[in-house]
Design an enzyme around this catalytic site. Structure first.
Site: not given
Ligand code: SAH
Length: 526
Positions: A47, A69, A187
């Site tokens: 990740d 990402k 988040m």
């Protein structure tokens, strides 16, 4: 421990390990997680938030895949990741699915386990230290504290406020009424202002103590504290970016008494180390100790060279000399730690052991070479003042006895300085090639890291390493990286070679070793 995995294992199916990597500091992974990564994984799926240094120096057969990402790309879709997990395990491979923090805390580990169970793939879940405990601990914020906080609520803020999100509606109105507890929002950076406003509207005191912790438990940790009504503004002024955690409650006042963590002088710096596996550990650990984020991307690698005929001839010669004069036979000369390691490998293949070195004196160039000898219980008799092959040859020529056999242990591409310096001495020089140097390859993960963010520094310890780096990345990409990054050189020889290739040297180490590299980076980057 495989017995702990769910469901009996078919012989042809691999196991999937859902492993928490911890929040950033590579030291915060569990022993079980580290062991699986290094000793059981065939494939590792990584990740975005995992510390790159955890993925360095895995065994050569381990395939590293990046599923986080990427710059300019989207996150690999969750269903694709799940498919990949199932496919890879079905192909008989053991998979470590390495996730930031804990796999089951906003990490989709639970969803992955459901899919694995359905597909009949055995799995194990290895918990990790989640951001809520790590980032707070490194900020001096206890999640609970007598008379200040008796409970903690962890929630994801991106589904708030009062918006139907993946987790359903976050009951902010209820949270607003909670007293004597700690609220922790994951988040939440982008919705911080909204969340704070909503909580206050729903009855939480505007002066409720609160904090935002960016990249907690890493060298780049940033802690911003303010009353709830001012937190969003202050976070904006201080340019807080994700990943960050919002913490609300009286415990956020405690850092005044118990904060302890000081990010090192290289905090926020990203440093690329190109040294080969086996020679980088001290540098990588040292840089991490200074707070840097370290990408270990070896540009070169070593491979054993073993020529039985050469060894046979050498051993016959040595045995004959020993039979004739049992005292000193001559010198064993090492100019690199690889030389030492591969020499003893070769010796073992020939059915000999450490006693072979008995009638030899030992000469070594460089601290690392001496340390490698020490691992075999040996101490060098001669270490030249200057750490070069030329100096070693010259000093050896002075002290060698007439007729000595000098075994020059070397790499295929090594330079002939020792041999040249010994040319006029009355000794027999026997070169023994025990390894060669090859270009190392880069994988998907190296590329993802490099694209995520340009490094601040890139360290080269030889001119040939930079050439290998150019072949590795391709000329165009290598130039792009090198021009965006400050080059750190180990010493004047390397610097002049690199300048000769048209690049600027930003920093040069003195002394010309790992310690010198750390020193110059610590001083100059401050
Ligand atoms: N499974 C992870 C959470 C993944 S969700 C865990 O257990 O920690 C990603 C969110 O976690 C980020 O948006 C941020 O809120 C939080 N986070 C992850 N690493 C963090 C860190 N080092 N410091 C602060 N927050 C972090």
């Amino acid at each position: 421990m495989n017995t702990n995995s769910h469901s009996p294992k078919e012989p042809s199916v691999g196991t999937v390990y859902l492993v928490g990597a911890g929040p950033g500091d590579a030291g915060l992974i569990t022993r079980r997680g580290y062991d699986l990564l290094h000793n059981h994984a065939d494939v590792v799926l990584v990740d975005a938030l995992v510390d790159p240094s955890l993925l360095a120096e895995l065994p050569a057969h381990v395939e590293r895949r990046y599923v986080g990402k990427r710059a300019g790309h989207h996150v690999m879709k969750q269903d694709k990741i799940q498919e990949l997990l199932v496919e890879t395990a079905k192909a008989g491979k053991n998979v470590v699915r390495l996730k930031g923090g804990d796999p089951l805390v906003f990490g989709r580990g639970g969803e992955e386990a459901v899919v694995l169970r359905e597909a009949g793939i055995p799995y194990e879940i290895v918990p990790g230290i989640t951001a809520a405990t790590a980032a707070t601990a490194y900020s001096g914020i206890p999640l609970t504290f007598r008379r200040k906080s008796c409970y903690a609520v962890l929630f994801t803020a991106n589904a708030a406020p009062a918006r139907e999100g993946e987790c359903g509606v976050i009951p902010l109105a209820d949270f607003a009424k909670l007293k004597d507890g700690t609220l922790v929002a994951y988040m939440g950076v982008r919705v911080l202002a909204k969340v704070a406003e909503q909580l206050i509207k729903d009855g939480m005191p505007a002066d409720q103590p609160a904090a935002v912790i960016e990249r907690g438990a890493t060298g780049a940790q940033k802690v911003v504290r303010a009353p709830l009504s001012e937190l969003a503004e202050k976070a904006k002024t201080e340019d807080v970016k994700p990943p960050a955690l919002i913490v609300i409650g009286e415990v956020t006042e405690l850092p005044d008494q118990i904060a302890w963590y000081e990010p090192g002088p290289l905090a926020t710096k990203r440093v690329v180390v190109t040294r080969p596996v086996g020679q980088a550990r001290e540098l990588v650990d040292g840089l991490r100790g200074l707070g840097a984020e370290v990408l270990h991307i070896p540009a070169i690698r070593f491979e054993e060279r073993f020529d039985r005929d050469t060894w046979d001839a050498l051993l016959t010669d040595v045995d004959a000399r020993r039979a004739k004069s049992p005292g000193q036979v001559g010198w064993l000369v090492f100019t690199s730690e690889n030389g030492v390691r591969f020499f003893f490998n070769g010796l073992r293949r020939m059915g000999r052991d450490i006693r072979f070195t008995g009638p030899f004196k030992l000469a070594a160039v460089g601290v690392a070479t001496g340390e490698a000898l020490a691992e075999y219980g040996l101490t060098a008799d001669l270490v030249p003042q200057t750490a070069t092959g030329k100096a070693l040859g010259a000093e050896l020529a002075e002290v060698a006895t007439q007729g000595d056999l000098v075994i020059r242990v070397r790499g295929e591409l090594g330079n002939p300085a020792v041999e040249t310096a010994l040319a006029n001495a009355d000794v027999t020089v026997s070169p023994l090639t025990v390894y060669t140097t090859l270009d190392a390859s880069i994988d998907e993960l190296d590329q993802a890291w490099m694209h995520q963010k340009d490094p601040d520094y890139i360290v080269f310890t030889s001119g040939s390493t930079l050439q290998a780096f150019r072949r590795q990345w391709g000329d165009e990409e290598a130039d792009r990286i090198l021009n965006a990054t400050k080059i750190v050189s180990i010493g004047p020889v390397t610097s002049s070679l690199i300048r000769g290739m048209g690049y600027d040297i930003a920093l040069e180490a003195d002394p010309h070793n790992n310690a010198g590299i750390l020193e110059v980076l610590k001083e100059k980057s401050a």
